[in-house]
Design an enzyme around this catalytic site. Sequence first.
Site, mmCIF file in Angstrom:
data_model
loop_
_atom_site.group_PDB
_atom_site.id
_atom_site.type_symbol
_atom_site.label_atom_id
_atom_site.label_comp_id
_atom_site.label_asym_id
_atom_site.label_seq_id
_atom_site.Cartn_x
_atom_site.Cartn_y
_atom_site.Cartn_z
ATOM 1 N N ASP A 27 0.822 -1.225 0.000
ATOM 2 C CA ASP A 27 0.000 0.000 0.000
ATOM 3 C C ASP A 27 0.848 1.263 0.000
ATOM 4 O O ASP A 27 0.324 2.375 0.040
ATOM 5 C CB ASP A 27 -0.977 -0.007 1.180
ATOM 6 C CG ASP A 27 -0.302 0.136 2.542
ATOM 7 O OD1 ASP A 27 0.953 0.105 2.595
ATOM 8 O OD2 ASP A 27 -1.023 0.261 3.552
ATOM 9 N N ASP A 38 6.940 5.134 21.323
ATOM 10 C CA ASP A 38 6.927 6.594 21.286
ATOM 11 C C ASP A 38 5.550 7.039 21.763
ATOM 12 O O ASP A 38 4.533 6.615 21.211
ATOM 13 C CB ASP A 38 7.168 7.073 19.850
ATOM 14 C CG ASP A 38 7.793 8.460 19.791
ATOM 15 O OD1 ASP A 38 7.507 9.265 20.693
ATOM 16 O OD2 ASP A 38 8.548 8.718 18.851
ATOM 17 N N ASP A 84 7.352 12.114 23.841
ATOM 18 C CA ASP A 84 7.415 13.221 22.900
ATOM 19 C C ASP A 84 6.991 14.525 23.580
ATOM 20 O O ASP A 84 6.006 14.560 24.331
ATOM 21 C CB ASP A 84 6.479 12.920 21.719
ATOM 22 C CG ASP A 84 6.444 14.019 20.692
ATOM 23 O OD1 ASP A 84 7.398 14.101 19.895
ATOM 24 O OD2 ASP A 84 5.478 14.800 20.692
ATOM 25 N N GLU A 112 11.829 13.967 25.360
ATOM 26 C CA GLU A 112 12.206 14.995 24.389
ATOM 27 C C GLU A 112 12.106 16.340 25.099
ATOM 28 O O GLU A 112 11.004 16.791 25.426
ATOM 29 C CB GLU A 112 11.284 14.955 23.172
ATOM 30 C CG GLU A 112 11.666 15.979 22.116
ATOM 31 C CD GLU A 112 10.641 16.099 21.008
ATOM 32 O OE1 GLU A 112 11.045 16.390 19.865
ATOM 33 O OE2 GLU A 112 9.434 15.921 21.278
ATOM 34 N N HIS A 131 13.979 11.289 13.340
ATOM 35 C CA HIS A 131 12.899 11.525 12.374
ATOM 36 C C HIS A 131 12.595 13.004 12.167
ATOM 37 O O HIS A 131 11.893 13.358 11.216
ATOM 38 C CB HIS A 131 11.633 10.810 12.847
ATOM 39 C CG HIS A 131 11.089 11.354 14.145
ATOM 40 N ND1 HIS A 131 11.726 11.172 15.346
ATOM 41 C CD2 HIS A 131 9.977 12.081 14.422
ATOM 42 C CE1 HIS A 131 11.038 11.756 16.306
ATOM 43 N NE2 HIS A 131 9.975 12.325 15.780
ATOM 44 N N ASP A 132 13.121 13.868 13.038
ATOM 45 C CA ASP A 132 12.881 15.309 12.929
ATOM 46 C C ASP A 132 14.092 16.079 12.413
ATOM 47 O O ASP A 132 14.035 17.307 12.293
ATOM 48 C CB ASP A 132 12.507 15.885 14.298
ATOM 49 C CG ASP A 132 11.081 15.561 14.706
ATOM 50 O OD1 ASP A 132 10.250 15.311 13.813
ATOM 51 O OD2 ASP A 132 10.807 15.536 15.927
#
Length: 562
Positions: A25, A98, A199, A256, A331-332
Site C-alpha cells: 500500500d 513513542d 514526545d 524529548e 525523524h525530525d
Amino acid sequence: MNKTWWKESVVYQIYPSSFKDSDGDGRGDLRGIISKLDYLAELGVNVIWLCPVYLSPGADNGYDISDYYAIDPQYGTMEDFDELLLEARKRGLKIMMDLVLNHTSDRHAWFKESRSSRDNPKRDYYIWRKGKEGLFPNNWESYFSGSVWEHDTETDEYYMHLYSKHQPDLNWENEEMVEELFRMVHWWLGKGVDGFRFDAIAHIVKAQGLPDADNPQHLPVVQAYQLFSNLEKVHTLLHKLNDRVLFNYDIMTVGETSGLGPEQALDYVGDERHELNMVFQFEHMNLDAASPGTGKWVSKPWTLLELKNVMSRWQTVLHDKGWNANYLGNHDQPRPVSRFGNDGPFRVESAKMLATFLLTLEGTPYIFQGEEIGMTNVAFDLIDDYRDVETINYYKQAKLLGKPQDEVMKAIWKKSRDNARTPMQWDDTANAGFTTGEPWIKVNPNYPGINAAAATADPQSIYHYYRSLIALRKKHPVIVYGEYKLLLPLDTEIYAYTRALNGEKLLVILNFFDGTPEFTWPEEPGRGKDAELLISNYDPVPGEDTGVIKLRPYEARVYLLG
C-alpha cells in the site's frame, strides 16, 4: 556506579511509515518491521524505538493520536503488534514505544466531547480561552508557525495547540485527565513494552495565567518557549508518573526536552530525581541555526569548537549524576552524514567517523534507520513531493513573504524533516525494495548505490563498521561507563578525547573534515607504541610514526591504552 541494561544498550529508531511495507500500500507497517528483525539483530542493536503506530488521522505522521489503545490499520492490528513483541524477544530485542502526552489529535474522543459545549465534563481536558477584544488569547507562536490558538465556532472559544491545529494540547491541570493518561501508560507496560520515548514532554505545563510573551517589536505572534518549556511543575508530574506507574517496571525512559542545558537536564535525569532515565538535548542540533530568533530555516555553518563545547558539557556535567542519550539524527532532523559529514566523495569515511563518535561517547547511543548504511538528505525539486506539515507550512509562509523560490527550496533541502523520512533503502530494485506499490513519499534517487543489500554484502561497508563498533561497546565496559575527558579543546579540525574506567583508558581520535591535520600522541603510554588499535575507518599506514599521526580525511581511530 549503577550499571543497568539500558545504559549498555544501543537503540535503533524506526519510523514505521518509511521502514518496510509488507502489503504494497506504499506505507511501512508492523509486519514489514517483523520481516527485518533479523537484519537488526545482526546489526547488534538491543532496543527498537518505534515511532507512533497508534490510531491517527496522520496530520503529523502519527504524532496526533486519536486512540491511545488502538493500532492504526495502516500499520496493522494489535495482533501484529503482539507478534512484533514476541518475535523481537526471540532475538533479544526490546521495544520502546513513542508516546505523546502533550497533545492528542483533534479527532480523539476526548476532544470531540471537549469542543461540543463549554460545560461538557471533558471541556477542561484541553486548554480553552476566550479571545481578547478580537485578538488571540495571548501572543504565543506555534512550533509550526502562526498562533498557538485556533478558534472553534462551536463554542466561540480558542483552544491551544503548540504544534498543528490538529494537535490540541492536553490540560495537565486537570487531574481526571492525568489519571486517564496514567492508566493508559500502565496498560501498555502490562502488554510488555520495554519503555517509552515521551514526545514533547517538556511542554506539558504552561505558565500560570498564560501571559503574553515580551513583545518589543509588537508582532502578532512571538516565540514564547520559556512560558511553556521545562517549567517546574513538569518535574512534579513526571515524579508522580514514575512513582505511580514507571517505577514498578524494569524499563527505559527518555524525554524529548528542547531548550535546556545539562545542568537543567539533571532535574529530569539525576539519579535521585526518580523521573526519567535520560533526555534528548537539542543544543548540538541548533549549532547550524543562524540565531535563536530566526528558527531552524535560516542556517549558518556549524563549527567543531561549538560541537566540542556542547558535547563536552553534557558528557562532564552528567557523569556519575545522570545519563546521556546520544544521537546525531532522528525523524525530525536532517541526515547526519549530510549535516556533520560529507555526503559526496567522503560519504563512507565520514559516516564511519560519525558512527565512531556516536558510539564512543558516554551515554546510550541512538541510531536512526538508514544511518547504518549512510543514507543522505534528499533534494526534491517540487514542494508537492514533500509531506511534512512543518515543511509545507514554512514554504507557504516564506512564499507569502516574497522569498525567492531557490532560497526557500535550499533551506528545505538542508533542514526539512522529510530528509529523514524518505523510505529505507533496502536494495536496488524499484522503490529501493521498500514497497511494491506507490510509496507515500518518494524514495531518494540515490538508492541504487546506497542500500542495505549492497552494504551487508560488502565487508568494508558502513553497515559492517557499525556492527564492529557495537560489538566493541559490548566487549569493553570503558566504552559504556568510562569518564570522558576532552583533548585538544582549541583544535578546529580534530576532536579527540579519552574515556577512563578502572585503570583502562580509551583514546578516540576523529578528523571531522577533509584536511590532513597531524595528531601528536599524549606522552603516555609509550607515545602509541603500547596502544592497541581497536578500530579505524582506514587501513593502517605501514611504518607510521607512533608519535605523530597525519590523519586522512574524516579519519577515525580508537585505541585501548591500558
